[in-house]
Design an enzyme around this catalytic site. Sequence first.
Site, PDB file in Angstrom:
ATOM      1  N   ASP A 251       0.810  -1.227   0.000  1.00  0.00           N
ATOM      2  CA  ASP A 251       0.000   0.000   0.000  1.00  0.00           C
ATOM      3  C   ASP A 251       0.842   1.275   0.000  1.00  0.00           C
ATOM      4  OD1 ASP A 251      -2.217  -1.658   0.119  1.00  0.00           O
ATOM      5  OD2 ASP A 251      -2.244  -1.638   2.308  1.00  0.00           O
TER       6      ASP A 251
ATOM      7  N   LYS B 157       1.814   2.127  -5.168  1.00  0.00           N
ATOM      8  CA  LYS B 157       2.336   1.574  -6.433  1.00  0.00           C
ATOM      9  C   LYS B 157       1.409   1.876  -7.608  1.00  0.00           C
ATOM     10  CE  LYS B 157       2.368  -2.395  -4.320  1.00  0.00           C
ATOM     11  NZ  LYS B 157       2.149  -1.999  -2.921  1.00  0.00           N
TER      12      LYS B 157
ATOM     13  N   GLY C  33      -4.554  -4.180  -3.837  1.00  0.00           N
ATOM     14  CA  GLY C  33      -5.549  -3.151  -4.142  1.00  0.00           C
ATOM     15  C   GLY C  33      -4.763  -1.913  -4.512  1.00  0.00           C
ATOM     16  N   HIS C  34      -4.723  -1.585  -5.778  1.00  0.00           N
ATOM     17  CA  HIS C  34      -3.897  -0.471  -6.263  1.00  0.00           C
ATOM     18  C   HIS C  34      -4.803   0.678  -6.673  1.00  0.00           C
ATOM     19  CE1 HIS C  34      -0.276  -3.310  -7.201  1.00  0.00           C
ATOM     20  NE2 HIS C  34      -0.663  -3.350  -5.956  1.00  0.00           N
TER      21      HIS C  34
ATOM     22  N   GLN D  98       2.050  -5.948  -3.161  1.00  0.00           N
ATOM     23  CA  GLN D  98       2.514  -6.048  -1.766  1.00  0.00           C
ATOM     24  C   GLN D  98       3.832  -5.265  -1.611  1.00  0.00           C
ATOM     25  OE1 GLN D  98       1.523  -9.488  -3.272  1.00  0.00           O
ATOM     26  NE2 GLN D  98      -0.408  -8.487  -2.866  1.00  0.00           N
TER      27      GLN D  98
HETATM   28  P1  GDP Z   1      -0.756   0.384  -3.559  1.00  0.00           P
HETATM   29  O1  GDP Z   1      -1.375  -0.877  -3.112  1.00  0.00           O
HETATM   30  O2  GDP Z   1       0.724   0.431  -3.333  1.00  0.00           O
HETATM   31  O3  GDP Z   1      -1.108   0.749  -4.972  1.00  0.00           O
HETATM   32  O4  GDP Z   1      -1.357   1.539  -2.616  1.00  0.00           O
HETATM   33  P2  GDP Z   1      -2.922   1.689  -2.190  1.00  0.00           P
HETATM   34  O5  GDP Z   1      -3.668   2.166  -3.346  1.00  0.00           O
HETATM   35  O6  GDP Z   1      -3.399   0.460  -1.523  1.00  0.00           O
HETATM   36  O7  GDP Z   1      -2.805   2.769  -1.050  1.00  0.00           O
HETATM   37  C1  GDP Z   1      -2.265   4.033  -1.277  1.00  0.00           C
HETATM   38  C2  GDP Z   1      -3.318   5.071  -0.873  1.00  0.00           C
HETATM   39  O8  GDP Z   1      -2.716   6.337  -0.767  1.00  0.00           O
HETATM   40  C3  GDP Z   1      -4.416   5.233  -1.905  1.00  0.00           C
HETATM   41  O9  GDP Z   1      -5.603   5.575  -1.247  1.00  0.00           O
HETATM   42  C4  GDP Z   1      -3.910   6.391  -2.763  1.00  0.00           C
HETATM   43  O10 GDP Z   1      -4.975   7.101  -3.395  1.00  0.00           O
HETATM   44  C5  GDP Z   1      -3.265   7.253  -1.717  1.00  0.00           C
HETATM   45  N1  GDP Z   1      -2.099   8.051  -2.150  1.00  0.00           N
HETATM   46  C6  GDP Z   1      -1.143   7.740  -3.064  1.00  0.00           C
HETATM   47  N2  GDP Z   1      -0.192   8.698  -3.087  1.00  0.00           N
HETATM   48  C7  GDP Z   1      -0.560   9.638  -2.188  1.00  0.00           C
HETATM   49  C8  GDP Z   1       0.030  10.855  -1.730  1.00  0.00           C
HETATM   50  O11 GDP Z   1       1.106  11.258  -2.143  1.00  0.00           O
HETATM   51  N3  GDP Z   1      -0.662  11.551  -0.771  1.00  0.00           N
HETATM   52  C9  GDP Z   1      -1.852  11.113  -0.248  1.00  0.00           C
HETATM   53  N4  GDP Z   1      -2.425  11.845   0.684  1.00  0.00           N
HETATM   54  N5  GDP Z   1      -2.426   9.966  -0.648  1.00  0.00           N
HETATM   55  C10 GDP Z   1      -1.774   9.220  -1.602  1.00  0.00           C
HETATM   56  P1  IMO Z   2      -0.881  -4.120  -2.292  1.00  0.00           P
HETATM   57  O1  IMO Z   2      -0.423  -4.655  -3.613  1.00  0.00           O
HETATM   58  C1  IMO Z   2      -0.995  -4.566   2.041  1.00  0.00           C
HETATM   59  C2  IMO Z   2      -1.051  -8.648   3.627  1.00  0.00           C
HETATM   60  C3  IMO Z   2      -2.311  -9.113   4.334  1.00  0.00           C
HETATM   61  C4  IMO Z   2      -1.735 -10.116   5.291  1.00  0.00           C
HETATM   62  C5  IMO Z   2      -0.596 -10.756   4.490  1.00  0.00           C
HETATM   63  C6  IMO Z   2      -0.998 -12.051   3.804  1.00  0.00           C
HETATM   64  O2  IMO Z   2      -2.177  -3.414  -2.354  1.00  0.00           O
HETATM   65  O3  IMO Z   2       0.202  -3.352  -1.620  1.00  0.00           O
HETATM   66  P2  IMO Z   2      -2.538 -12.751   1.773  1.00  0.00           P
HETATM   67  O4  IMO Z   2      -3.922 -12.319   1.369  1.00  0.00           O
HETATM   68  O5  IMO Z   2      -1.503 -12.450   0.751  1.00  0.00           O
HETATM   69  O6  IMO Z   2      -2.497 -14.160   2.232  1.00  0.00           O
HETATM   70  O7  IMO Z   2      -2.192 -11.861   3.066  1.00  0.00           O
HETATM   71  O8  IMO Z   2      -0.235  -9.796   3.519  1.00  0.00           O
HETATM   72  N1  IMO Z   2      -1.260  -8.130   2.248  1.00  0.00           N
HETATM   73  C7  IMO Z   2      -1.207  -6.837   1.927  1.00  0.00           C
HETATM   74  N2  IMO Z   2      -1.028  -5.741   2.682  1.00  0.00           N
HETATM   75  N3  IMO Z   2      -1.086  -4.439   0.704  1.00  0.00           N
HETATM   76  C8  IMO Z   2      -1.228  -5.527  -0.088  1.00  0.00           C
HETATM   77  O9  IMO Z   2      -1.191  -5.451  -1.435  1.00  0.00           O
HETATM   78  C9  IMO Z   2      -1.338  -6.796   0.517  1.00  0.00           C
HETATM   79  N4  IMO Z   2      -1.508  -8.053   0.054  1.00  0.00           N
HETATM   80  C10 IMO Z   2      -1.448  -8.860   1.117  1.00  0.00           C
HETATM   81  O10 IMO Z   2      -2.943  -8.046   4.975  1.00  0.00           O
HETATM   82  O11 IMO Z   2      -1.150  -9.449   6.391  1.00  0.00           O
HETATM   83 MG    MG Z   3      -2.894  -1.560  -1.837  1.00  0.00          MG
END
Ligand code: GDP
Ligand code: IMO
Ligand code: MG
Length: 420
Positions: A13, A16, A40-41, A222
Amino acid sequence: MKVDVVLGLQWGDEGKGKVVDVLTPSYGVIARFQGGPNAGHSLKFNGKKYVLHTIPSGIFRASAINIIGNGVVMDPVIFADEVKELEKMGEEIEGRIKISKKAHLIMPTHRMLDAASEQAKGKTKIGSTLKGIGPTYMDKTGRNGLRVGDILLPDFKERYGALKAKHEEMLKNYNYSYDIAEYEKQWFEALEVVKRFDIIDSEYEIDNYLNHNKGILAEGAQGAMLDIDFGTYPYVTSSNTTTAGVCTGLGVAPSRIGRIYGIFKAYCTRVGSGPFPTELFDKDGDTLCEVGCEFGATTGRRRRCGWLDLVALKYAVMINGVNSLIMMKADVLNGFDTIKVATSYIVDGVETDRYPFDSQAKVEPVYTEFEGWNCDISKATSYDELPRELKNYIAFIEKEVQVPVKIVSVGPDRSETILR
Ligand code: GDP
Ligand code: IMO
Ligand code: MG
């Protein structure tokens, strides 16, 4: 041409999805190489937010081809839902999504096995996203799995039935009751959606793209600290989330890996169980969660929050061979008078700069403090406009980690990105 890579350096998270979307115009092809719908991207542009789980984050840029590589595990139902959403939005996706024949299929019973395993673990549960990731990779390495290419075989239904029967036996042993009838129906319907897309020998296609000077960006899911080998085992996911995973997850030789972008938040988060040395249980932790909207993009769970951890970050940079850093969510620190960064740990009374082997080890972080900037940075459009305190913070990280910060993200939108 080489394959450039975007990877998370923390516990996932990091942002990416946003970064891949920002970088896509420089590449012809975006490829996911591991993980599955546990990811979840999120992407944001034109005032709207989108979340992708299986489809690579290059899908919103018209010219890019998006490949789901052999290292990915795929749930057809989740994939079909994403396709439906994109089509509803009027995105032209036909011909722009290609799926490796060798990617493994997450079956409805894999999801049940995930839930049964977590339930049986009780207090020691991993905190899985319950998408069936672990059981599917177990069947892959156990040489039982079903692959996307298998859906084109005349005896696919029998193969499915045989593996399902095996799973049902295992679920009986867990004493786990479940009903997959409805999901199974959706699953078979979703296979017809999968068949509308190119099911390819992605290793050959990627080789061909590289030979014809088409740039490829590999999109990690991840983060390094969730890597099956190098993460905080057993509180990890079931794939190699690190650069090595690009080679096995796409069929690309190590000599063909180019730039490696490592993404980190200006602080840390983790969702699910497991060690998190710099976790905060106070008001600062709550502020990070609220201001950063730290709730899971896949499960909606509240993310645990804490200060930036340079011991873990340096370790992740080393394992991945990162040569460009990308700092996300600096804006979330806007309101802090003081910002802390862990530079070493005390483990069993001894100071160390190494990440400990034992996930039960009692780790006490040693912090360095920084003055906050106390102003809104989300409108900044160039590095020069950033406050002195933030530049100091970045310079310190660069000095410690010995890798330059090339991009600073100051908000969730595509446009809120500062390239250096
Ligand atoms: P990913 O899994 O690495 O793609 O990241 P996620 O989407 O799960 O979580 C990143 C969260 O931070 C999302 O809600 C994005 O919209 C938000 N986000 C990304 N970059 C920024 C930033 O620079 N500032 C803020 N405030 N939010 C951001
Ligand atoms: P993105 O790509 C954050 C965590 C789960 C759990 C562990 C194992 O959005 O960054 P799994 O479902 O793979 O068996 O879970 O890994 N986890 C993540 N945490 N971002 C993710 O993906 C994750 N994918 C799995 O919360 O602790
Ligand atoms: Mg994510």
